[in-house]
Write a protein that holds these residues in place. Sequence first.
Motif, PDB file in Angstrom:
ATOM      1  N   LEU A  12     -24.384  -7.573 117.369  1.00  0.00           N
ATOM      2  CA  LEU A  12     -24.677  -7.994 118.912  1.00  0.00           C
ATOM      3  C   LEU A  12     -23.772  -9.095 119.101  1.00  0.00           C
ATOM      4  CD1 LEU A  12     -26.709  -7.652 121.312  1.00  0.00           C
ATOM      5  CD2 LEU A  12     -27.902  -9.356 120.320  1.00  0.00           C
ATOM      6  N   GLU A  13     -23.170  -8.623 120.463  1.00  0.00           N
ATOM      7  CA  GLU A  13     -22.199  -9.807 121.191  1.00  0.00           C
ATOM      8  C   GLU A  13     -22.952  -9.825 122.482  1.00  0.00           C
ATOM      9  OE1 GLU A  13     -19.340 -12.542 121.738  1.00  0.00           O
ATOM     10  OE2 GLU A  13     -19.382 -11.305 120.101  1.00  0.00           O
ATOM     11  N   ILE A  14     -23.115 -11.192 123.069  1.00  0.00           N
ATOM     12  CA  ILE A  14     -23.920 -11.083 124.471  1.00  0.00           C
ATOM     13  C   ILE A  14     -22.720 -11.908 125.261  1.00  0.00           C
ATOM     14  CG2 ILE A  14     -25.936 -12.162 125.610  1.00  0.00           C
ATOM     15  CD1 ILE A  14     -27.384 -12.340 123.021  1.00  0.00           C
ATOM     16  N   VAL A  15     -22.832 -11.225 126.467  1.00  0.00           N
ATOM     17  CA  VAL A  15     -21.873 -11.866 127.570  1.00  0.00           C
ATOM     18  C   VAL A  15     -22.482 -12.112 128.855  1.00  0.00           C
ATOM     19  CG1 VAL A  15     -19.954 -11.166 129.118  1.00  0.00           C
ATOM     20  CG2 VAL A  15     -19.819 -10.546 126.882  1.00  0.00           C
TER      21      VAL A  15
ATOM     22  N   PRO B 185     -14.995  -9.399 124.925  1.00  0.00           N
ATOM     23  CA  PRO B 185     -14.487  -9.961 123.543  1.00  0.00           C
ATOM     24  C   PRO B 185     -14.728  -8.804 122.630  1.00  0.00           C
ATOM     25  CG  PRO B 185     -16.800 -10.731 124.020  1.00  0.00           C
ATOM     26  CD  PRO B 185     -16.325  -9.809 125.346  1.00  0.00           C
ATOM     27  N   GLY B 186     -13.627  -8.766 121.728  1.00  0.00           N
ATOM     28  CA  GLY B 186     -13.842  -7.693 120.339  1.00  0.00           C
ATOM     29  C   GLY B 186     -13.105  -6.618 121.000  1.00  0.00           C
ATOM     30  N   PRO B 187     -13.371  -5.529 120.084  1.00  0.00           N
ATOM     31  CA  PRO B 187     -12.742  -4.135 120.289  1.00  0.00           C
ATOM     32  C   PRO B 187     -13.240  -3.784 121.685  1.00  0.00           C
ATOM     33  CG  PRO B 187     -13.818  -4.430 118.103  1.00  0.00           C
ATOM     34  CD  PRO B 187     -14.197  -5.615 118.625  1.00  0.00           C
ATOM     35  N   PRO B 188     -12.329  -2.788 122.345  1.00  0.00           N
ATOM     36  CA  PRO B 188     -13.032  -2.418 123.701  1.00  0.00           C
ATOM     37  C   PRO B 188     -13.967  -1.461 123.614  1.00  0.00           C
ATOM     38  CG  PRO B 188     -11.024  -1.385 122.780  1.00  0.00           C
ATOM     39  CD  PRO B 188     -11.086  -2.464 121.882  1.00  0.00           C
ATOM     40  N   PRO B 189     -14.981  -1.238 124.489  1.00  0.00           N
ATOM     41  CA  PRO B 189     -16.228  -0.653 124.416  1.00  0.00           C
ATOM     42  C   PRO B 189     -15.920   1.033 124.583  1.00  0.00           C
ATOM     43  CG  PRO B 189     -16.066  -1.343 126.635  1.00  0.00           C
ATOM     44  CD  PRO B 189     -14.815  -1.979 125.840  1.00  0.00           C
TER      45      PRO B 189
ATOM     46  N   ARG C  47     -21.533  -1.652 117.149  1.00  0.00           N
ATOM     47  CA  ARG C  47     -21.370  -2.985 117.772  1.00  0.00           C
ATOM     48  C   ARG C  47     -22.039  -2.756 119.177  1.00  0.00           C
ATOM     49  NH1 ARG C  47     -17.265  -6.349 120.814  1.00  0.00           N
ATOM     50  NH2 ARG C  47     -17.989  -8.616 119.778  1.00  0.00           N
ATOM     51  N   VAL C  48     -22.801  -3.870 119.700  1.00  0.00           N
ATOM     52  CA  VAL C  48     -23.387  -3.603 120.965  1.00  0.00           C
ATOM     53  C   VAL C  48     -22.974  -4.921 121.584  1.00  0.00           C
ATOM     54  CG1 VAL C  48     -25.372  -3.696 122.358  1.00  0.00           C
ATOM     55  CG2 VAL C  48     -25.180  -2.309 120.192  1.00  0.00           C
TER      56      VAL C  48
ATOM     57  N   LEU D 106     -21.497  -0.650 125.248  1.00  0.00           N
ATOM     58  CA  LEU D 106     -21.493  -1.629 126.302  1.00  0.00           C
ATOM     59  C   LEU D 106     -23.071  -1.263 126.883  1.00  0.00           C
ATOM     60  CD1 LEU D 106     -20.774  -3.687 128.375  1.00  0.00           C
ATOM     61  CD2 LEU D 106     -19.379  -1.981 129.530  1.00  0.00           C
ATOM     62  N   GLU D 107     -23.833  -2.188 126.785  1.00  0.00           N
ATOM     63  CA  GLU D 107     -25.121  -2.436 127.653  1.00  0.00           C
ATOM     64  C   GLU D 107     -25.038  -3.337 128.606  1.00  0.00           C
ATOM     65  OE1 GLU D 107     -29.943  -2.778 126.765  1.00  0.00           O
ATOM     66  OE2 GLU D 107     -28.658  -3.425 125.289  1.00  0.00           O
TER      67      GLU D 107
END
Length: 286
Positions: free
Chosen positions: A101-104, A115-119, A72-73, A53-54
């Motif tokens: 990369l997933e952007i929130v 979203p997705g697997p927990p950080p 994953r980031v 989680l960034e």
Amino acid sequence: MAIRLLGPADIRTLAADLGLRPTKTLGQNFVIDANTVRRIVRDADVEAGDVVLEVGPGLGSLTLGLLPAASRVVAVEVDEVLARRLPATVAEHAPDLADRLEIVRADALRVTELPGPPPTALVANLPYNVAVPVVLHLLSTFPSLRHGLVMVQAEVADRLTAGPGGKVYGVPSVKMAWYAQTRRVGNVGRAVFWPAPNVDSGLVSFTRRDSPSGVPRTEVFAVIDAAFAQRRKTLRAALSGWAGSPAAAEETLRAADVDPSARGESLDVAAFTRIARQRHGSPSIR
């Protein structure tokens, strides 16, 4: 996988293309030094299976460093312009890693699900004005966060890692200790940022540990807040409002094996937990 990280010219070009003027309100100081990025990723102990989680990816300096190291980031960005540009930056510099990369688009202080697997790891260059509440909120909201590293103002780094008895030991120190073991892993100078901030920065790593059991976190945090609201006062006086009276505070403190004449700055998180537990008539933690 080695990729070319962003340098000073890249950052300035990206900012110019976006018509971006970094703002103090959002704490926008972008990292322009690739070696600093490598250092952060290394000291964060990011592993191949980690979901990182960034917070505040900005123009993508740290994001590009994290992508090869993690599975994953998930990048949480409050600025719509920056959030919209980040996928293109990753596609240009690390096309083979773009799917990681997933952007929130959100305020990290308000995020309650991702979203997705927990950080599993938190790695971030945090805005100075919200660093402590962001870290505490995310550790509370996502128990899956097992470790991480944050870059924060040097003074904040001192507070997050301070032990009982020091002048900078206070609410952030004790609340952080509820969640994790922390350590200061280094300093970061001003020259690695654009624009250069007016303060130095520090790196804080943490490893989550089991929180004290038997009493809700909110009740322990209420004791901590009361003890430090008037830190010059003895605990008997500082906790009188919380306990109902000075006499009730003293009774609770003695039952918790805490000296009523002590001050909050001398207590560790276990002692605050004993006080909260005694107030509700449970056996003390020893």
